[in-house]
Design an enzyme around this catalytic site. Structure first.
Site, PDB file in Angstrom:
ATOM      1  N   ALA A 169      37.314  26.644  42.143  1.00  0.00           N
ATOM      2  CA  ALA A 169      37.718  25.468  41.320  1.00  0.00           C
ATOM      3  C   ALA A 169      39.232  25.780  41.011  1.00  0.00           C
ATOM      4  O   ALA A 169      39.754  25.033  40.446  1.00  0.00           O
ATOM      5  CB  ALA A 169      36.880  25.160  40.354  1.00  0.00           C
ATOM      6  N   LEU A 185      40.267  27.793  38.697  1.00  0.00           N
ATOM      7  CA  LEU A 185      40.432  27.587  37.209  1.00  0.00           C
ATOM      8  C   LEU A 185      41.510  28.764  36.593  1.00  0.00           C
ATOM      9  O   LEU A 185      41.725  28.605  35.449  1.00  0.00           O
ATOM     10  CB  LEU A 185      39.160  27.882  36.668  1.00  0.00           C
ATOM     11  CG  LEU A 185      38.272  26.577  36.986  1.00  0.00           C
ATOM     12  CD1 LEU A 185      36.746  26.804  36.458  1.00  0.00           C
ATOM     13  CD2 LEU A 185      38.954  25.205  36.495  1.00  0.00           C
ATOM     14  N   ASN A 193      45.672  34.260  38.633  1.00  0.00           N
ATOM     15  CA  ASN A 193      44.547  35.027  39.604  1.00  0.00           C
ATOM     16  C   ASN A 193      45.184  34.285  41.096  1.00  0.00           C
ATOM     17  O   ASN A 193      44.573  33.149  41.319  1.00  0.00           O
ATOM     18  CB  ASN A 193      43.333  34.751  39.216  1.00  0.00           C
ATOM     19  CG  ASN A 193      42.303  35.074  40.417  1.00  0.00           C
ATOM     20  OD1 ASN A 193      42.375  35.352  41.399  1.00  0.00           O
ATOM     21  ND2 ASN A 193      41.109  35.323  39.796  1.00  0.00           N
ATOM     22  N   GLU A 241      39.519  41.019  27.333  1.00  0.00           N
ATOM     23  CA  GLU A 241      38.832  40.916  28.721  1.00  0.00           C
ATOM     24  C   GLU A 241      38.112  42.162  29.144  1.00  0.00           C
ATOM     25  O   GLU A 241      37.713  42.140  30.011  1.00  0.00           O
ATOM     26  CB  GLU A 241      40.128  40.621  29.619  1.00  0.00           C
ATOM     27  CG  GLU A 241      40.876  39.482  29.460  1.00  0.00           C
ATOM     28  CD  GLU A 241      40.525  38.043  29.947  1.00  0.00           C
ATOM     29  OE1 GLU A 241      39.970  38.019  30.938  1.00  0.00           O
ATOM     30  OE2 GLU A 241      40.716  37.073  29.404  1.00  0.00           O
ATOM     31  N   HIS A 279      44.347  41.560  35.660  1.00  0.00           N
ATOM     32  CA  HIS A 279      43.713  42.544  34.969  1.00  0.00           C
ATOM     33  C   HIS A 279      44.153  43.832  35.238  1.00  0.00           C
ATOM     34  O   HIS A 279      44.649  44.014  36.463  1.00  0.00           O
ATOM     35  CB  HIS A 279      42.118  42.539  35.234  1.00  0.00           C
ATOM     36  CG  HIS A 279      41.416  41.385  34.418  1.00  0.00           C
ATOM     37  ND1 HIS A 279      40.555  40.599  35.003  1.00  0.00           N
ATOM     38  CD2 HIS A 279      41.719  40.981  33.172  1.00  0.00           C
ATOM     39  CE1 HIS A 279      40.037  39.557  34.219  1.00  0.00           C
ATOM     40  NE2 HIS A 279      40.703  39.593  33.268  1.00  0.00           N
ATOM     41  N   CYS A 333      35.325  44.711  39.881  1.00  0.00           N
ATOM     42  CA  CYS A 333      35.262  43.475  38.797  1.00  0.00           C
ATOM     43  C   CYS A 333      33.759  42.975  38.650  1.00  0.00           C
ATOM     44  O   CYS A 333      33.512  42.438  37.726  1.00  0.00           O
ATOM     45  CB  CYS A 333      35.838  42.197  39.579  1.00  0.00           C
ATOM     46  SG  CYS A 333      37.415  42.133  39.699  1.00  0.00           S
TER      47      CYS A 333
HETATM   48  O1  SUG Z   1      38.719  36.054  35.299  1.00  0.00           O
HETATM   49  N1  SUG Z   1      38.162  34.428  38.675  1.00  0.00           N
HETATM   50  C1  SUG Z   1      37.980  35.699  37.526  1.00  0.00           C
HETATM   51  C2  SUG Z   1      38.215  37.024  38.367  1.00  0.00           C
HETATM   52  C3  SUG Z   1      37.752  38.173  37.406  1.00  0.00           C
HETATM   53  C4  SUG Z   1      37.948  39.449  38.071  1.00  0.00           C
HETATM   54  N2  SUG Z   1      37.761  40.550  37.225  1.00  0.00           N
HETATM   55  C5  SUG Z   1      38.296  41.663  36.916  1.00  0.00           C
HETATM   56  N3  SUG Z   1      39.795  41.815  37.597  1.00  0.00           N
HETATM   57  N4  SUG Z   1      37.974  42.783  36.507  1.00  0.00           N
HETATM   58  C6  SUG Z   1      39.136  35.460  36.555  1.00  0.00           C
HETATM   59  O2  SUG Z   1      40.331  35.016  37.036  1.00  0.00           O
HETATM   60  C7  SUG Z   1      38.112  32.309  39.147  1.00  0.00           C
HETATM   61  C8  SUG Z   1      37.064  31.166  38.887  1.00  0.00           C
HETATM   62  C9  SUG Z   1      37.486  29.807  39.237  1.00  0.00           C
HETATM   63  O3  SUG Z   1      38.641  29.639  39.606  1.00  0.00           O
HETATM   64  O4  SUG Z   1      36.682  28.933  39.446  1.00  0.00           O
HETATM   65  C10 SUG Z   1      37.595  33.146  38.262  1.00  0.00           C
HETATM   66  O5  SUG Z   1      37.372  32.960  37.073  1.00  0.00           O
END
Ligand code: SUG
Length: 429
Positions: free
Chosen positions: A17, A19, A23, A170, A239, A356
């Site tokens: 999605a 979100l 990232n 986080e 992160h 992760c």
């Molecule tokens: O928080 N992705 C997560 C990825 C987390 C990775 N964790 C570490 N680096 N430890 C985030 O960005 C994407 C979900 C979406 O877009 O539906 C998401 O939440």
């Protein structure tokens, strides 16, 4: 003492999605069709591989999704289907928010300080509030329930609630522990972000890192608050674990991970003279290549024979400068002796690599025995989980499917079957 990796099982609602602003993988794949079944099986394959390497492996459960309760807080009412249908009609992003399978990334579940580092000699876990992103901010109440079950014995563990939302936290993704060996007293590096040239959010606040260190009863002399480099956040390292990872005496880091690397290295060398800092220069691997391949989001683990292995995602092999660097490294005299490649494509496309997907908890034998065994894995349980996933997890989810009542029901049925298989009562987690 041993390190246990607790991986988040990928939930049946895994989807793309987009979100998470900042990232890049997640935003670039927004709107793509996901494969929840394949995603969960990729995760199980990684857990199984860790067991094969002789390591101890645990798991955390996917959360209840879609999270209807959160929509009720926003004023939607009626039975669950009515709430979800009204929210979908009002704004599909609301349904995406409550359908994200983001609890799979358990490096963001909590920050963990093992017993040798803390004043009361118990292992402390602070649940992360993940308050920067709405879809992640709804995780902590279910996370704390799982952690209180898994680590419920107060003789060995202290589980802290999430910090107030005003302080973004986080979890372990921004925390690195180094020690002569897992069971010895160590130093803990808490990495926070200040701002970013790109406008991407710096999700970990300095004040949150300081609060976690305080709550865990760490000796201030063993703690360093480290500023993540502005360039790293701007390049998409949302992160710290996207640009650095530590294990026992080894820090494996990109040259541009920290705003002031010399300070960080000096602290480490002063407090842990045997430390080895493996710094990858930007001329060999650019920040962009590091973030695309997730080289530093690898799991750096100590194998039973005392040597270290790096568990990397398949994307490292597909990125020539990264693969060349890895080949040279294992051929050399450094501490990383072995590279294991895992295919985690589905999670990677949402910005979640091997590191992760896991939360590290260091325990002695007595604390290990005190962990609720339902959260621990063996090969037979992996087999049972794989069969359950094959049966219940959707094969694919396209963006429009998130509004389909059949998918909401399938997610509920899948999770109920999982709870039953693992021996949890329906309302226990
Ligand atoms: O928080 N992705 C997560 C990825 C987390 C990775 N964790 C570490 N680096 N430890 C985030 O960005 C994407 C979900 C979406 O877009 O539906 C998401 O939440």
């Amino acid at each position: 003492m041993r390190e246990i990796n607790f991986d988040g099982l990928v939930g049946p609602s895994h989807n793309y999605a987009g979100l998470s602003f900042g990232n890049l993988a997640a935003t670039n794949n927004a709107g793509a069709v996901s494969a929840p079944r394949a995603a969960a099986l990729q995760g199980i394959a990684k857990m199984r591989h860790m067991l094969d390497l002789g390591l101890t492996q645990g798991l955390f459960l996917p959360h209840d999704r879609p999270a209807v309760g959160w929509l009720r807080e926003l004023g939607f009412s009626g039975d669950d289907d009515a709430v979800l249908a009204a929210a979908w009609a009002a704004d599909p992003t609301l349904i995406a928010t409550v359908s994200s399978a983001s609890p799979m990334w358990t490096a963001n579940a909590a920050t963990v300080s093992p017993a040798p580092d803390t004043a009361d000699e118990r292992c402390h876990l602070s649940v992360a509030n993940l308050s920067t992103m709405p879809h992640r901010s709804i995780e902590h109440p279910q996370t704390v329930r799982q952690l209180r079950l898994a680590f419920g014995d107060p003789a060995h563990f202290a589980v802290h609630d999430a910090l107030p939302a005003a302080l973004g936290d986080e979890g372990a993704a921004n925390h690195m522990r180094m020690a002569p060996r897992h069971g010895a007293r160590g130093i803990e590096l808490f990495v926070y972000g200040e701002r970013s040239a790109s406008g991407f959010p710096a999700r970990q606040h300095r004040s949150a890192s300081a609060a976690v260190a305080r709550r865990h009863g760490l000796d201030p002399a063993d703690v360093l608050l480290v500023q993540q480099s502005v360039a790293a956040i701007a390049a998409g390292a949302f992160h710290n674990d996207v640009v650095a990872v530590a294990n026992e005496t080894v820090l494996f880091t990109h040259e541009q991970a920290f705003e002031d690397p010399a300070d960080v290295y000096a602290f480490i060398r002063a407090r842990l003279p045997e430390a080895v800092i493996v710094e990858v220069p930007a001329v060999r691997v650019s920040l962009a290549a590091a973030i695309k391949s997730y080289l530093f989001n690898s799991q750096l683990v100590t194998l039973p024979d005392g040597t270290m292995a790096l568990i990397v995602p398949g994307e490292c092999r597909e990125t020539p400068e990264v693969w060349a660097w890895l080949q040279e490294t294992i051929a050399g005299n450094g501490p990383i002796r072995r590279v294991e490649v895992m295919s985690l494509r589905e999670s990677m496309r949402n910005g979640g690599g091997p590191a992760c997907l896991r939360l590290r908890v260091v325990v002695d034998d007595a604390a290990h025995a005190a962990i609720d065994p339902r959260f621990l894995l063996d090969p037979a349980k992996c087999d049972r989980l794989a069969a359950l996933i094959e049966r219940h997890w959707p094969e694919s989810i396209a963006p429009a499917d998130l509004g389909d009542p059949a998918l909401w029901r399938q997610c509920g049925t899948a999770r109920a079957a999982l709870l039953e298989t693992l021996g949890f009562a329906a309302d226990e987690v």
